[in-house]
Design an enzyme around this catalytic site. Structure first.
Site, PDB file in Angstrom:
ATOM      1  N   CYS A   1     -28.084   6.705 -74.090  1.00 27.76           N
ATOM      2  CA  CYS A   1     -29.393   6.410 -74.685  1.00 27.76           C
ATOM      3  C   CYS A   1     -30.390   5.876 -73.664  1.00 27.76           C
ATOM      4  CB  CYS A   1     -29.227   5.422 -75.840  1.00 27.76           C
ATOM      5  SG  CYS A   1     -28.688   3.805 -75.292  1.00 27.76           S
ATOM      6  N   CYS A  53     -27.724   3.263 -69.700  1.00 26.56           N
ATOM      7  CA  CYS A  53     -26.708   3.884 -70.550  1.00 26.56           C
ATOM      8  C   CYS A  53     -26.770   5.410 -70.389  1.00 26.56           C
ATOM      9  CB  CYS A  53     -26.943   3.517 -72.007  1.00 26.56           C
ATOM     10  SG  CYS A  53     -25.816   4.371 -73.129  1.00 26.56           S
ATOM     11  N   CYS A  79     -27.421   3.627 -80.219  1.00 26.77           N
ATOM     12  CA  CYS A  79     -26.716   4.402 -79.199  1.00 26.77           C
ATOM     13  C   CYS A  79     -25.603   5.202 -79.889  1.00 26.77           C
ATOM     14  CB  CYS A  79     -26.167   3.427 -78.164  1.00 26.77           C
ATOM     15  SG  CYS A  79     -25.219   4.186 -76.864  1.00 26.77           S
ATOM     16  N   ASP A  89       2.728  -1.277 -55.850  1.00 25.15           N
ATOM     17  CA  ASP A  89       3.797  -2.144 -55.353  1.00 25.15           C
ATOM     18  C   ASP A  89       4.189  -1.748 -53.942  1.00 25.15           C
ATOM     19  OD1 ASP A  89       3.746  -3.223 -57.775  1.00 25.15           O
ATOM     20  OD2 ASP A  89       5.771  -2.623 -58.399  1.00 25.15           O
ATOM     21  N   GLU A 117      23.364  -1.939 -59.971  1.00 18.84           N
ATOM     22  CA  GLU A 117      22.710  -2.267 -61.253  1.00 18.84           C
ATOM     23  C   GLU A 117      21.298  -1.712 -61.282  1.00 18.84           C
ATOM     24  OE1 GLU A 117      22.556  -6.506 -61.548  1.00 18.84           O
ATOM     25  OE2 GLU A 117      24.733  -6.701 -61.537  1.00 18.84           O
ATOM     26  N   ARG A 165      10.342 -17.928 -64.120  1.00 18.10           N
ATOM     27  CA  ARG A 165      10.615 -18.180 -62.709  1.00 18.10           C
ATOM     28  C   ARG A 165       9.608 -19.161 -62.109  1.00 18.10           C
ATOM     29  NH1 ARG A 165      11.366 -14.016 -57.752  1.00 18.10           N
ATOM     30  NH2 ARG A 165       9.125 -13.937 -57.641  1.00 18.10           N
ATOM     31  N   SER A 171      14.014 -14.608 -54.718  1.00 20.94           N
ATOM     32  CA  SER A 171      13.778 -13.180 -54.928  1.00 20.94           C
ATOM     33  C   SER A 171      14.820 -12.393 -54.138  1.00 20.94           C
ATOM     34  CB  SER A 171      12.362 -12.816 -54.515  1.00 20.94           C
ATOM     35  OG  SER A 171      12.237 -12.999 -53.133  1.00 20.94           O
ATOM     36  N   LEU A 172      14.686 -11.105 -54.118  1.00 26.97           N
ATOM     37  CA  LEU A 172      15.662 -10.261 -53.427  1.00 26.97           C
ATOM     38  C   LEU A 172      15.004  -9.573 -52.244  1.00 26.97           C
ATOM     39  CD1 LEU A 172      17.360  -8.417 -56.430  1.00 26.97           C
ATOM     40  CD2 LEU A 172      18.347 -10.225 -55.037  1.00 26.97           C
ATOM     41  N   LYS A 174      14.095  -0.005 -53.958  1.00 29.63           N
ATOM     42  CA  LYS A 174      12.984   0.304 -54.867  1.00 29.63           C
ATOM     43  C   LYS A 174      12.694   1.801 -54.886  1.00 29.63           C
ATOM     44  CE  LYS A 174      10.325  -3.857 -55.113  1.00 29.63           C
ATOM     45  NZ  LYS A 174       8.916  -4.098 -55.355  1.00 29.63           N
ATOM     46  N   ASP A 208      12.171  -3.754 -64.678  1.00 26.21           N
ATOM     47  CA  ASP A 208      10.823  -4.110 -64.267  1.00 26.21           C
ATOM     48  C   ASP A 208      10.139  -4.914 -65.361  1.00 26.21           C
ATOM     49  OD1 ASP A 208       8.727  -4.231 -62.596  1.00 26.21           O
ATOM     50  OD2 ASP A 208       8.007  -2.198 -62.923  1.00 26.21           O
ATOM     51  N   TYR A 264      21.668 -10.307 -65.851  1.00 29.24           N
ATOM     52  CA  TYR A 264      22.325  -9.809 -64.639  1.00 29.24           C
ATOM     53  C   TYR A 264      22.870 -10.876 -63.709  1.00 29.24           C
ATOM     54  CZ  TYR A 264      17.374 -10.409 -63.416  1.00 29.24           C
ATOM     55  OH  TYR A 264      16.104 -10.886 -63.284  1.00 29.24           O
ATOM     56  N   ASP A 266       4.237  -4.127 -50.759  1.00 30.55           N
ATOM     57  CA  ASP A 266       5.469  -4.419 -50.019  1.00 30.55           C
ATOM     58  C   ASP A 266       5.313  -4.072 -48.541  1.00 30.55           C
ATOM     59  OD1 ASP A 266       6.659  -5.315 -52.293  1.00 30.55           O
ATOM     60  OD2 ASP A 266       7.755  -3.464 -52.710  1.00 30.55           O
ATOM     61  N   GLU A 284      16.082 -10.353 -67.234  1.00 32.98           N
ATOM     62  CA  GLU A 284      14.720  -9.841 -67.179  1.00 32.98           C
ATOM     63  C   GLU A 284      14.206  -9.629 -68.606  1.00 32.98           C
ATOM     64  OE1 GLU A 284      13.882  -9.708 -64.083  1.00 32.98           O
ATOM     65  OE2 GLU A 284      12.094  -8.460 -63.935  1.00 32.98           O
ATOM     66  N   LYS A 328      17.342  -2.243 -61.581  1.00 30.67           N
ATOM     67  CA  LYS A 328      16.375  -3.317 -61.358  1.00 30.67           C
ATOM     68  C   LYS A 328      15.328  -3.185 -62.459  1.00 30.67           C
ATOM     69  CE  LYS A 328      13.709  -5.542 -57.741  1.00 30.67           C
ATOM     70  NZ  LYS A 328      12.614  -5.975 -58.563  1.00 30.67           N
ATOM     71  N   CYS A 343     -23.936  -1.508 -72.779  1.00 25.33           N
ATOM     72  CA  CYS A 343     -25.209  -1.008 -73.292  1.00 25.33           C
ATOM     73  C   CYS A 343     -25.576  -1.873 -74.500  1.00 25.33           C
ATOM     74  CB  CYS A 343     -25.075   0.458 -73.717  1.00 25.33           C
ATOM     75  SG  CYS A 343     -26.466   1.002 -74.736  1.00 25.33           S
TER      76      CYS A 343
HETATM   77  S1  IVH Z   1      19.503 -10.484 -59.207  1.00 27.80           S
HETATM   78  C1  IVH Z   1      19.784 -14.344 -56.683  1.00 27.80           C
HETATM   79  N1  IVH Z   1      19.555  -8.289 -60.595  1.00 27.80           N
HETATM   80  O1  IVH Z   1      14.081  -8.601 -59.465  1.00 27.80           O
HETATM   81  C2  IVH Z   1      19.539 -12.969 -57.219  1.00 27.80           C
HETATM   82  N2  IVH Z   1      17.436  -9.284 -60.163  1.00 27.80           N
HETATM   83  O2  IVH Z   1      12.978  -8.909 -56.741  1.00 27.80           O
HETATM   84  C3  IVH Z   1      18.947 -12.963 -58.569  1.00 27.80           C
HETATM   85  N3  IVH Z   1      15.551  -8.110 -61.238  1.00 27.80           N
HETATM   86  O3  IVH Z   1      13.544 -12.074 -59.532  1.00 27.80           O
HETATM   87  C4  IVH Z   1      18.316 -11.702 -58.978  1.00 27.80           C
HETATM   88  N4  IVH Z   1      16.747  -6.514 -62.193  1.00 27.80           N
HETATM   89  O4  IVH Z   1      13.359 -10.761 -61.729  1.00 27.80           O
HETATM   90  C5  IVH Z   1      18.775  -9.240 -60.063  1.00 27.80           C
HETATM   91  N5  IVH Z   1      19.773  -6.359 -61.864  1.00 27.80           N
HETATM   92  C6  IVH Z   1      19.001  -7.308 -61.330  1.00 27.80           C
HETATM   93  C7  IVH Z   1      17.597  -7.316 -61.506  1.00 27.80           C
HETATM   94  C8  IVH Z   1      16.846  -8.329 -60.895  1.00 27.80           C
HETATM   95  C9  IVH Z   1      15.528  -7.019 -62.018  1.00 27.80           C
HETATM   96  C10 IVH Z   1      14.352  -8.850 -60.815  1.00 27.80           C
HETATM   97  C11 IVH Z   1      14.444 -10.348 -60.944  1.00 27.80           C
HETATM   98  C12 IVH Z   1      14.284 -10.883 -59.553  1.00 27.80           C
HETATM   99  C13 IVH Z   1      13.551  -9.769 -58.873  1.00 27.80           C
HETATM  100  C14 IVH Z   1      13.818  -9.784 -57.401  1.00 27.80           C
END
Ligand code: IVH
Length: 671
Positions: A411, A408, A432, A31, A115, A138, A80-81, A314, A119, A227, A35, A175, A117, A426
């Site tokens: 064998c 192989c 084998c 990741d 909060e 999504r 997304s964030l 992250k 996964d 969330y 990123d 999530e 995040k 194989c």
């Molecule tokens: S808030 C408009 N809060 O992270 C904001 N997202 O990279 C809505 N995610 O698509 C998202 N934990 O799938 C929010 N505590 C949390 C989260 C969270 C995981 C995920 C979510 C989002 C992605 C963004």
């Protein structure tokens, strides 16, 4: 390289990784590296608007849309964030929010909520009048897949809400996650069936949510954390209190959520969870910070991709650099060759890593591994260590690229490439050693014939001593054959013979599973057993008849036909049958027992149209569940028909017990 060339290179690379991630559910890059590439592309594009392109990967959030599901437009787009790996950038974000909102108290920040995040894979749920009406993934942010039926199997999601102070209509986002325990169990099963492993709980959760079989979804044990609440009639004017209300209505909201009032508190929150997250039951890849006050959120607004009022921090995956000693090529039960990196032992997240799977030839090629390379090993959200890159600057002069074997390693038979797949195989199935041994170990193991005394070690011992060449030979063993063997005393010999004898009563569905037919795992074996009722029918079925069985696709059908086309396999079945192994379903028992409902206490209420109450009781029993007359904290589910009593309904709501109708119940048990 010109800027334009670098932009094109980044776009090509990112498109390739997007495909691996979203289509194959098998990421080929960490990741962090993804990123970083995306950030570099975004930076170059903003500095050089002349090279902008609508189709650049920076312009999309990715898509999880899958054929076979109905697509639904989101009422509010799912953005997304913005993210960062740096604590300083989080601090800057807090400062910027304060500046934009003209907060003049230098010491105190505007309230920020910290909060986890989670996964997993994001979900949007719509509730109307206290009832779940729709669940949508999504997708591409604008529209997603309707996965309501699968979502209903997740027991921590309330189908009807508790209390009565919820908005008439609202959306809640969260999530979907697969807790570590369930993830380990699923991958263990997959390893056992030689199915590709999920790289991390996120891919496993996303893959599971998109299954077309909600009974299987239910079995895998998904969970969900929420969330974000959206409605015209929210109960409170701030995010934190709204989430506490959502908790009262029955949603799972993480206890880690905390109100923070200064940059110092934000930094402490980061330091605390950087360490403590390792003890959580679910995977997290970072933290999310949100401006608490909804008016302030509104004032800060959105960029084209993400809200300005929130940021994701992250966690960097733990990574180590170590030397590749050699690559070994290992042969599995189905003959699939797996390349394995044997490493100079290195400490990573508290465990010593010596080996890491390289999965297949494509992975070896994509990584471009050479002899004695210095490799990056990572354990981020994954427990299984993963090779994520090569330090090319440390490569020895004249080092040769790792070549995949052509024969192989056991064998020496020339390998064949499985059409449409990345694996080499194989083909010497019956000559084998690791393949024969793998099948014997599979056959005797606990999930199959459960033959005590014959484990991995003893299978090899018996095979190498020439006592067994296949699984049918086990049934000819006598204690006197075993006694001369080294490490086998009279007690072990007796246990083996008794274990073999006891396996004759193992039900037919497990016998099918034990035969090692490619792609026939536990669930498929159960479906086949119920549909065909005896082995003769199965052995003589054509492709059309097989694909007519629920959940049997052309790939499985062809594997079954090919398996029984081998005279050696038919002979094996005949010998097992003659030895007394179950080759059919019992006469009267039309619904064989399963453990789909194991550990569940189910209350039946109301009037039904498809089966009588008595029949439902019997179905609960046959599928390993417990039927109970009254609703309590211990109740796992209510199977509700028409006219369920109002007092029962009230009690179920107040305890948060999920209520399902008869169709959902029947689907759950695979009927
Ligand atoms: S808030 C408009 N809060 O992270 C904001 N997202 O990279 C809505 N995610 O698509 C998202 N934990 O799938 C929010 N505590 C949390 C989260 C969270 C995981 C995920 C979510 C989002 C992605 C963004």
């Amino acid at each position: 390289m010109t800027v334009k060339e670098r932009i094109d290179e980044l776009r090509t690379e990112l498109n390739k990784h997007n495909h691996a991630y979203y289509v194959n559910n098998a990421p080929t890059i960490s990741d962090y590296d993804y990123d970083m590439m995306m950030k570099e592309l975004e930076k170059l594009e903003s500095e050089h608007p002349e090279f902008d392109d609508d189709l650049s990967p920076s312009h999309r959030v990715g898509s999880d849309i899958t054929k076979g599901f109905t697509q639904v437009a989101h009422i509010h787009p799912m953005l997304s964030l913005g993210n960062t790996y740096s604590v300083e950038e989080v601090d800057e974000w807090v400062k910027k929010c304060n500046d934009m909102l003209e907060n003049t108290d230098g010491m105190k920040s505007i309230p920020i909520v910290g909060e986890m995040k989670f996964d997993g894979t994001s979900i949007s749920l719509i509730y109307e009048n206290g009832r779940l009406v729709r669940a949508v993934t999504r997708g591409d942010g604008e529209k997603g897949d309707d996965v309501t039926e699968n979502i209903k199997t997740i027991r921590s999601i309330p189908l009807t809400l508790h209390g009565d102070n919820y908005p008439k209509s609202f959306e809640i986002r969260g999530e979907i996650v697969l807790p570590w325990k369930a993830f380990d169990k699923l991958n263990e099963e997959r390893a056992f069936n030689e199915e590709p492993l999920f790289a991390n709980p996120r891919n496993a959760a996303a893959g599971t949510l998109k299954l077309q079989n909600s009974a299987e979804v239910s079995r895998r044990g998904l969970d969900a954390y929420f969330y974000y609440l959206i409605s015209d009639n929210l109960p409170c004017d701030n995010h934190y209190d709204n989430m506490l209300k959502a908790k009262e209505w029955g949603f799972k909201v993480s206890d880690a959520m905390k109100l923070l009032h200064s940059i110092k508190e934000v930094d402490e929150f980061i330091n605390y969870w950087d360490e403590q997250r390792k003890h959580l039951p679910v995977a997290t890849d970072g933290l999310v910070f949100k401006v608490n006050n909804l008016r302030q959120q509104l004032n800060l607004g959105y960029t084209s991709k993400s809200p300005r009022w929130a940021i994701a921090y992250k966690f960097a995956a733990e990574r180590a650099l170590t030397k590749l000693n050699f690559v070994s090529f290992e042969v599995g039960r189905m003959g699939i060759i797996t390349p394995v990196a044997n490493l100079e032992p290195v400490l990573l997240s508290g465990t010593i890593v010596k080996r890491a799977s390289l999965y297949n030839e494509d992975t070896v090629k994509t990584l471009g591994i050479h002899e004695h390379d210095m490799l990056y090993v990572e354990k981020g959200g994954e427990i299984i260590p993963k090779i994520t890159g090569v330090d090319e600057s440390a490569r020895e002069k004249d080092a040769k690229a790792i070549k995949f074997v052509t024969h192989c390693p056991d064998c020496n038979t020339p390998l064949i490439r499985i059409p449409g797949e990345a694996s080499w195989q194989c083909p010497n199935k019956y000559g084998c050693r690791p393949q024969i041994l793998g099948r014997i170990e599979h056959f005797v193991s606990r999930h199959m014939m459960d033959i005590e005394g014959v484990g991995e070690e003893n299978s090899a011992l018996l095979y190498d001593a020439g006592l067994i060449k296949n699984t049918a030979d086990l049934y000819d063993l006598k204690e006197s054959d075993l006694m001369p063997l080294e490490r086998v005393g009279p007690r072990t010999a007796q246990r083996i013979v008794e274990g073999v004898e006891a396996s004759k009563s193992v039900p037919f569905e497990r016998v099918i599973y034990a035969l090692s037919i490619p792609f026939v795992g536990e669930t498929v074996a159960r479906k086949l057993a119920r549909a065909v009722r005896d082995i003769d029918t199965l052995m003589n079925m054509g492709r059309d008849e097989l694909v007519a069985i629920e959940d049997i696709g052309p790939r499985i059908a062809d594997a079954i036909i090919e398996y029984f086309a081998y005279p050696a396999n038919r002979e094996l079945v005949e010998r097992l049958r003659a030895a007394g192994v179950q080759m059919s379903m019992p006469e009267q028992d039309t619904n064989d027992h399963t453990d789909i409902l194991a550990g569940k206490t189910i209350v039946i209420s109301g009037v039904f149209s498809k089966h009588s109450r008595e029949e439902y009781k019997a179905l609960i029993d046959k599928n390993g569940g417990k039927n109970s007359g009254s609703i309590s904290k211990k109740t796992s589910l209510i199977l509700a028909g028409e006219n369920m009593g109002p007092s029962k309904l009230e009690k179920a709501k107040s305890l948060g017990v999920p209520i399902i109708n008869e169709d959902e119940f029947l689907q759950m048990i695979g009927l």
